[in-house]
Scaffold this active site. Structure first.
Site, short mmCIF file in Angstrom:
data_model
loop_
_atom_site.label_atom_id
_atom_site.label_comp_id
_atom_site.label_asym_id
_atom_site.label_seq_id
_atom_site.Cartn_x
_atom_site.Cartn_y
_atom_site.Cartn_z
N LYS A 188 14.74 1.15 -32.68
CA LYS A 188 14.48 1.23 -31.11
C LYS A 188 14.92 -0.35 -30.54
O LYS A 188 15.39 -0.21 -29.51
CB LYS A 188 12.71 1.37 -30.99
CG LYS A 188 12.56 2.99 -31.51
CD LYS A 188 13.20 3.93 -30.75
CE LYS A 188 12.68 5.27 -30.95
NZ LYS A 188 13.45 6.38 -30.45
N SER A 245 11.12 2.98 -27.22
CA SER A 245 9.58 3.05 -27.33
C SER A 245 9.14 1.44 -27.32
O SER A 245 10.00 0.62 -27.21
CB SER A 245 9.66 3.27 -29.15
OG SER A 245 8.27 2.89 -29.35
N TYR A 251 11.51 1.82 -37.74
CA TYR A 251 11.42 2.64 -36.56
C TYR A 251 11.62 1.43 -35.37
O TYR A 251 12.37 1.60 -34.55
CB TYR A 251 10.02 3.35 -36.25
CG TYR A 251 9.90 4.06 -35.19
CD1 TYR A 251 10.39 5.16 -34.78
CD2 TYR A 251 9.25 3.50 -33.96
CE1 TYR A 251 10.27 5.91 -33.67
CE2 TYR A 251 8.90 4.30 -32.86
CZ TYR A 251 9.45 5.44 -32.59
OH TYR A 251 9.27 6.27 -31.42
P1 NDP Z 1 8.61 14.99 -31.84
O1 NDP Z 1 8.63 14.69 -33.33
O2 NDP Z 1 7.50 15.58 -31.35
O3 NDP Z 1 9.99 15.99 -31.44
C1 NDP Z 1 11.14 15.50 -31.51
C2 NDP Z 1 12.05 16.44 -31.49
O4 NDP Z 1 13.49 16.03 -31.81
C3 NDP Z 1 11.92 17.84 -32.21
O5 NDP Z 1 12.40 18.97 -31.47
C4 NDP Z 1 12.91 17.68 -33.42
O6 NDP Z 1 13.35 18.86 -33.98
C5 NDP Z 1 14.15 16.96 -32.70
N1 NDP Z 1 14.96 16.25 -33.81
C6 NDP Z 1 14.32 15.25 -34.57
N2 NDP Z 1 15.64 15.02 -35.46
C7 NDP Z 1 16.68 15.78 -35.04
C8 NDP Z 1 17.85 15.88 -35.54
N3 NDP Z 1 18.20 15.02 -36.41
N4 NDP Z 1 18.65 16.71 -34.95
C9 NDP Z 1 18.19 17.49 -33.66
N5 NDP Z 1 16.94 17.57 -33.23
C10 NDP Z 1 16.19 16.44 -33.93
O7 NDP Z 1 8.86 13.54 -31.13
P2 NDP Z 1 8.48 13.25 -29.66
O8 NDP Z 1 8.64 14.06 -28.83
O9 NDP Z 1 7.28 12.42 -30.00
O10 NDP Z 1 9.56 12.21 -29.47
C11 NDP Z 1 10.56 12.17 -28.49
C12 NDP Z 1 11.20 10.72 -28.44
O11 NDP Z 1 10.27 9.79 -27.99
C13 NDP Z 1 11.85 9.96 -29.76
O12 NDP Z 1 13.03 9.32 -29.46
C14 NDP Z 1 10.45 9.18 -30.04
O13 NDP Z 1 11.08 7.93 -30.86
C15 NDP Z 1 10.32 8.49 -28.83
N6 NDP Z 1 8.74 8.11 -28.69
C16 NDP Z 1 7.83 8.71 -28.86
C17 NDP Z 1 6.43 8.14 -28.95
C18 NDP Z 1 5.31 9.00 -29.31
O14 NDP Z 1 4.19 8.66 -29.81
N7 NDP Z 1 5.39 10.57 -29.43
C19 NDP Z 1 6.24 7.11 -28.53
C20 NDP Z 1 7.49 6.37 -28.09
C21 NDP Z 1 8.71 6.57 -28.13
P3 NDP Z 1 12.62 19.21 -35.28
O15 NDP Z 1 11.28 19.33 -35.33
O16 NDP Z 1 13.25 20.54 -35.46
O17 NDP Z 1 12.94 18.20 -36.42
#
Ligand code: NDP
Length: 243
Positions: free
Chosen positions: A152, A135, A148
């Protein structure tokens, strides 16, 4: 530029929602055999019916489940460590529980899953590619994001060490550092209009990222077109970090 992954098996963590779901969809359309890992069964079922991927349900915040899932994935050529959590809290009120949960998913799970998958890559001797979803929060301090940002920042360093040690096996490892991206996580973390507008005003391109912006960069980094790109932490941030 035509990118295709025919004959490649890709493991995408956190594929149920947001960025991971779009990555899984794009990799499938590029010909990869995708194994989608996530926590919520309903998300995996709907993704499987949309794109025809295989699924693995696991909570990778649990180290035993993380290792088991990585082993169940089998031989993997492309690993996308995308699953992540964000639990915004002011520094003085950051709870140990939130800190540990953040570290366990955003950092420890990447270590465990990458070790298991990379061991297989080394054994097979055909190389591979890994992309870690970091991130912009690894590079700058963000209010209410102590755990967070720490997770990261550490993930960027883990990426570099992985690159250093796995390069000799032709396993390329890179990180992507997106700005705010409009996913369920992004909507929660930036729902306050004052914070949202403050962040938006610092992005020279004047908009937040869409999941497809991030997926495009992931696919590029995994592809042979990026075969000399290794150990980088690549902003996909509309210029935020150029400030
Ligand atoms: P979301 O919260 O929209 O989606 C995350 C996904 O990861 C969900 O399907 C969730 O499943 C799954 N997940 C979370 N924890 C677990 C776990 N313990 N075991 C298995 N699956 C898990 O996140 P984003 O798509 O926004 O983010 C994706 C990545 O990008 C992350 O690493 C985030 O830090 C990074 N990122 C995101 C930004 C943003 O603004 N969105 C900006 C910069 C980086 P469930 O919902 O079932 O828990």
């Amino acid at each position: 530029m035509q990118i295709q992954f025919h004959g490649k098996r890709a493991l995408v963590t956190g594929a149920g929602k947001g960025i991971g779901r779009v990555i899984a969809t794009m990799l499938t359309s590029c010909g990869a055999e995708v194994i989608a890992l996530s926590r919520t069964r309903a998300d995996l079922d709907s993704l499987a019916s949309e794109i025809g991927c295989q699924t693995l349900q696991a909570d990778i915040g649990d180290p035993i489940e993380a290792e088991k899932a990585a082993k169940q994935a089998g031989a993997i050529d492309l690993l996308i460590n995308n699953a992540g959590v964000s639990i915004p809290q002011p520094f003085l009120n950051t709870s140990l529980e939130a800190f540990e949960q953040t570290m366990s998913v955003n950092l420890r799970a990447v270590l465990i899953i990458s070790q298991t998958i990379a061991r297989g890559m080394v054994q097979r001797g055909q190389g591979g590619a890994i992309v870690n979803l970091s991130s912009q929060a690894s590079k700058v301090a963000l209010t209410d994001h102590a755990a967070y940002c720490a997770s990261k920042g550490a993930l960027d360093q883990l990426t570099r060490v992985m690159a250093l040690e796995l390069g000799m096996h032709q396993i390329r490892v890179n990180a992507l550092n997106p700005t705010v991206t409009l996913t369920p996580m992004g909507e929660v973390a930036w729902s306050d209009p004052e914070k949202r507008n403050g962040m938006l005003s610092q992005i020279p391109l004047g908009r937040f990222a869409k999941p497809i912006d991030i997926a495009n960069a992931v696919v590029f980094l995994l592809s042979d077109q990026a075969e000399m790109i290794h150990g980088v932490t690549l902003p996909v941030d509309g210029g935020f970090l150029a400030n």
